[in-house]
Structures are given as C-alpha cells and as structure tokens.
Design an enzyme around this catalytic site. Sequence first.
Site, mmCIF file in Angstrom:
data_model
loop_
_atom_site.group_PDB
_atom_site.id
_atom_site.type_symbol
_atom_site.label_atom_id
_atom_site.label_comp_id
_atom_site.label_asym_id
_atom_site.label_seq_id
_atom_site.Cartn_x
_atom_site.Cartn_y
_atom_site.Cartn_z
ATOM 1 N N GLU A 140 0.950 -1.032 -0.162
ATOM 2 C CA GLU A 140 -0.075 -0.094 -0.047
ATOM 3 C C GLU A 140 1.015 1.136 -0.046
ATOM 4 O OE1 GLU A 140 -3.177 -0.026 -0.352
ATOM 5 O OE2 GLU A 140 -3.671 -2.244 0.012
ATOM 6 N N CYS A 187 -2.254 9.002 2.400
ATOM 7 C CA CYS A 187 -2.206 8.635 0.966
ATOM 8 C C CYS A 187 -3.269 8.984 0.185
ATOM 9 C CB CYS A 187 -1.721 7.099 0.985
ATOM 10 S SG CYS A 187 -3.344 6.117 1.964
HETATM 11 P P1 NAP Z 1 8.066 5.582 4.503
HETATM 12 O O1 NAP Z 1 9.093 6.522 4.680
HETATM 13 O O2 NAP Z 1 8.224 4.503 3.423
HETATM 14 O O3 NAP Z 1 8.033 4.538 5.831
HETATM 15 C C1 NAP Z 1 7.159 3.505 5.968
HETATM 16 C C2 NAP Z 1 7.698 2.539 7.028
HETATM 17 O O4 NAP Z 1 8.630 2.097 6.357
HETATM 18 C C3 NAP Z 1 8.095 2.981 8.080
HETATM 19 O O5 NAP Z 1 7.651 1.865 9.118
HETATM 20 C C4 NAP Z 1 9.529 2.843 7.959
HETATM 21 O O6 NAP Z 1 10.434 2.862 9.453
HETATM 22 C C5 NAP Z 1 9.699 1.797 7.347
HETATM 23 N N1 NAP Z 1 11.019 2.002 6.356
HETATM 24 C C6 NAP Z 1 11.907 2.902 6.077
HETATM 25 N N2 NAP Z 1 12.949 2.626 5.372
HETATM 26 C C7 NAP Z 1 12.997 1.351 5.392
HETATM 27 C C8 NAP Z 1 13.909 0.416 4.839
HETATM 28 N N3 NAP Z 1 15.116 0.587 4.254
HETATM 29 N N4 NAP Z 1 13.436 -1.110 5.150
HETATM 30 C C9 NAP Z 1 12.460 -1.371 5.618
HETATM 31 N N5 NAP Z 1 11.591 -0.738 6.267
HETATM 32 C C10 NAP Z 1 11.616 0.705 6.155
HETATM 33 O O7 NAP Z 1 6.657 6.328 4.751
HETATM 34 P P2 NAP Z 1 6.239 7.213 5.784
HETATM 35 O O8 NAP Z 1 6.763 8.441 5.677
HETATM 36 O O9 NAP Z 1 6.197 6.392 7.195
HETATM 37 O O10 NAP Z 1 4.505 7.177 5.214
HETATM 38 C C11 NAP Z 1 4.215 7.908 4.386
HETATM 39 C C12 NAP Z 1 4.030 7.248 3.027
HETATM 40 O O11 NAP Z 1 3.098 6.203 3.361
HETATM 41 C C13 NAP Z 1 3.335 8.111 2.067
HETATM 42 O O12 NAP Z 1 3.834 7.916 0.542
HETATM 43 C C14 NAP Z 1 1.835 7.577 1.751
HETATM 44 O O13 NAP Z 1 1.105 7.779 0.724
HETATM 45 C C15 NAP Z 1 2.249 6.230 2.191
HETATM 46 N N6 NAP Z 1 0.848 5.542 2.916
HETATM 47 C C16 NAP Z 1 -0.012 4.525 1.837
HETATM 48 C C17 NAP Z 1 -0.979 4.134 2.293
HETATM 49 C C18 NAP Z 1 -1.842 3.173 1.436
HETATM 50 O O14 NAP Z 1 -2.641 2.669 1.806
HETATM 51 N N7 NAP Z 1 -1.647 3.311 0.251
HETATM 52 C C19 NAP Z 1 -1.547 4.553 3.565
HETATM 53 C C20 NAP Z 1 -0.870 5.269 4.388
HETATM 54 C C21 NAP Z 1 0.320 5.901 4.060
HETATM 55 P P3 NAP Z 1 11.119 4.114 9.678
HETATM 56 O O15 NAP Z 1 10.089 5.150 10.393
HETATM 57 O O16 NAP Z 1 11.889 3.326 11.030
HETATM 58 O O17 NAP Z 1 12.129 4.691 9.016
#
Ligand code: NAP
Length: 477
Positions: free
Chosen positions: A251, A285
């Site tokens: 997602e 998102c």
């Molecule tokens: P993110 O930076 O991609 O982080 C999401 C998760 O991934 C966090 O738990 C993060 O942990 C982890 N993560 C980061 N780097 C990683 C790696 N190299 N390996 C494994 N895990 C890793 O996203 P965000 O800033 O938290 O959230 C915003 C994004 O989520 C937006 O793009 C939004 O559109 C999307 N989103 C999508 C949906 C959907 O249902 N489509 C719903 C909600 C949000 P850390 O915090 O420890 O870095």
Amino acid sequence: MSSTIAPTGLLIAGEWLQTSARMPVIDPATGSSIADISNASVADGIDAVTSAHDAFQSWGATPARVRAEILRKAFEIMSAELETCALLISLENGKARRDAMGEATYAAEFFRWFSEEASRIEGGFRYAPARDKTIITDHRPMGVAYMITPWNFPAAMATRKLAPALAAGCTAVLKPAGETPLTALWIGDVLQRAGVPAGVVNIITTSTSGAVSSAILADPRVATLSFTGSTYVGKMLLVQTAERVLPSSMELGGNAPFLVLEGADVDEAIAGAMIAKMRNGGAACTAANRFYIHESVTEEFTSKLEGAFAALKIGPASDHANDLGAMVSVKERDKIHELLEEAAGEGAVLSASSKAPTEGAFIAPYVVRGVEHGSVLTRNEIFGPVAPIVTFSDQADAVRMANDTEYGLISYVFAKDAGAGIKVARQMESGMVAINRGLASDPAAPFGGMKESGLGREGGFAGIHEFLETQYFAVDL
Ligand code: NAP
C-alpha cells in the site's frame, strides 16, 4: 505521560522485553520527548520471527470461530478505550483530536470486520468442464507475516494488517514507524488482553528499520510481507522480496486528483474537499493532492475553499477544538515548505488564510492559485494542508491530466449526478474513486491502488486473501 498508558518494550513471545538500546518518541506539537522505548537489534527481529513461527503451528490450527471471538473481543476493548487510543495517536503523530478519534474508531472496525470474515473463509468445489474430474480449492494461512506500517495512521494501518492476518490464521511480526510506535504497542496490549496467545503477535520498534527488515525478509520462516508506506521504500523492499519470491502486499503513495466537473454542486464539492484534503492535516495517502476545477466554477470554488481554510483552528490536539494539528515532525513540515517555495518560484500564487503557531511542527493551510498541470505541486505527494488549483475547460483534458501520474490510489470526482460521476470514474486509473464525496475508506471495502500506488487490497472481502494461500486438489470422486 504516554509511557504510563502504552508499553515501551518489544512484544516477543508474549513478553514485553526492555532492551538496553533506547529510542525517544517525540510529541511534534511541543518537540519534547514523551517516551523512551526499546530499540530492537537484528537479533531481536529474528527472535520475533522465531516466536511467530513457533506460535503458528497452533494458531493456524485454531478453529476460525475461536480466532473470530478473540478479534471481536479486541474490537470491544478498543471501542471502549477509543479515548486512550486517540490520545496516543495525537501525542506521537500530532494530528487533531477529531482526526485521532476518527482514526481510532476506523482502526477498531478492522477487528470487527475481520472477526466476521474469519469464519467465512470459503473453499470451492466444482466439476471440470468435461465433468470427468472435480476441482476442490482450499485456502490456508500463509504462516508468519511481516508487517511494516507508516506514521500517518499509526492505529488503522496496524489493525488493517493484524486483523486479517489473525483472522486467516497467520501470526505476525509488526514493525511500526519510528515516529509513532506507541499506538502500535498499545494495540499489542489490547490484543493480549483480548486473549491472543503468546507469540501470535510480536511487535518490534527500531531505529534501524533497513537492517532489521532485511534480516527478517531473508529469513525463510517468513511467508509474506505486508507493507504500507512510500513508493520509494516499497520498491526497495520489493527488490528484497524478489530474492525469495515472497508474496508482497504493497500500500504505497498517492497523488490523488480531485475533479470538479461542469454542473457539479460547488458547496458539495467544498464539503468533500475539506474532508479529502484536510482529514489528517493532508497527511494521508488518499489526500486530494491536485484540484482540477472546471472554468465555470474555478473562482467560486477557490474563494470558498480559501474561506473554509481560513475558518480552521490550528493548534495542539490537547485543545479538542482545534481542526488542524501538528505535522508529524519538523522535517515533514519543512518538506512542505520547500515544495511551496518551489511552486512560488514557478509562478504559483500562495495564500495562507491563517497563521500557524510558531512553536512545534505546525503549518498553515494554503490554497495555491495559478498552478499549471505538470508543475511541482501536481507531480509530488504534498502530504500536508496545501490545495493547488488547476483550471480546465475540456472534461477529456481533465481526465487526461488526472491520470498523468505514476500513482493510482484514489481519485475524487464531483459531477452533476452520480451517473455522470461513475462515467468519469470508469476512466480514472486508480484503485478507488470517490464520487460526490470526500471519503472512500471503509473497512468493508477493498482499499488499494493501481500503478505505483501498490499491489493487492486491504479490507473488504479481498483483505484476508493477502494472508491465505490457495491450494487446489485434483480428485476423482
Ligand atoms: P516510509 O518512509 O516509506 O516509511 C514507512 C515504513 O517503512 C516505516 O515503518 C519505516 O520505518 C519503514 N522503512 C523505511 N525505510 C525502510 C527500509 N529501508 N527497510 C524497511 N523499512 C523501512 O513512509 P512514511 O513516511 O512513514 O509514510 C508516508 C507514506 O506512506 C506516503 O507515501 C503515503 O502515501 C504512504 N501511505 C500509503 C497508504 C496506503 O494505504 N496506500 C497508507 C498510508 C500511508 P522508519 O520509520 O523506522 O523509517
């Protein structure tokens, strides 16, 4: 304060484990630390997998009715404690109290929905076309599911994965975002109180997500990955899961277009825009990211939106009357300011109709006029309270611009009636389309995106299948 209402350890094998390495949780409204929590190492991550793997043998064989009743109990506990959940969400995420309550309620509903789905997992029986063979299909739980969630919906993104996984008979290792771990830890406590056996749900918090996740994904005992977060991180994880051909539900990010077509009711569109744009302060998102407004109503729509933005009260969630809370961090707020500066450099006209508090990660909402399709605000996921307005005269052109993105999560269409809206909705390259309304999310509906917004669906009837294998038995009866 939060550390007294949420656990601060890792949840492994039914025990809360305190590590010597620690990490702080920050309240973005004040910048101060609200908790000091455990910081998992790679070894802790692998211990969590061992725990989930050990628990799978019995959980996978537990009658669906029993699993359903535990999930139902989790729904009841969470529903009775929505205030606590909302408090935690606002404290660590910054979102306004009403958004936090909305999320807590939505999150609890996933436990109810999947408690109902648990006992309805279907098998199949049919004859081959020549009627010489029978085809029996069965579904069984995949095994250990690794789940990674983002900071913008700390409760709902966790329950949207945990509930279907547990309903299916899978066990879980959940890794919440570093900014918002407390809500997930509290949900772990709710599940324990609901009677989830030790080891079925494991939660690890870590400041080294990349290293811990890589080790977990490389572990052959892990059967599936369920990720919600940015497209950037999702793609990196897909490279890793490809190594093991690991099923991966994704997602990812969005860049939702919001179309107001000729003949649409402008007041209805404004009401929809306030939800689609401002829910969660724009950090969703599903947030409307680009507004394409028919030239006959552009001025009316834009000035009314400016008026509605000006009426919003901005400030900490501790004041329940505030409509717009803090962004999750100063870093995230500054990213939005950078996008606005770039937009201004391109000639867009920024109008902030109100002032945000100067202390904490607050930002005023902006309506941006004079935006061209293809400019910085229409290309990037803004993730904040910014509404760029693009005018169009030809509907086909509006549809073309709406689809002109690598994302495809959701679109919003405001038309003169539902029929006209559905006609346009069928042309949208997005997994979801909200027609004459500003909200589509519903635990009973399939949530997910096309294109680079993701793979698979969460919620609805589809959600549980992300955690089930299909097996076919060829048999002559
Ligand atoms: P993110 O930076 O991609 O982080 C999401 C998760 O991934 C966090 O738990 C993060 O942990 C982890 N993560 C980061 N780097 C990683 C790696 N190299 N390996 C494994 N895990 C890793 O996203 P965000 O800033 O938290 O959230 C915003 C994004 O989520 C937006 O793009 C939004 O559109 C999307 N989103 C999508 C949906 C959907 O249902 N489509 C719903 C909600 C949000 P850390 O915090 O420890 O870095």
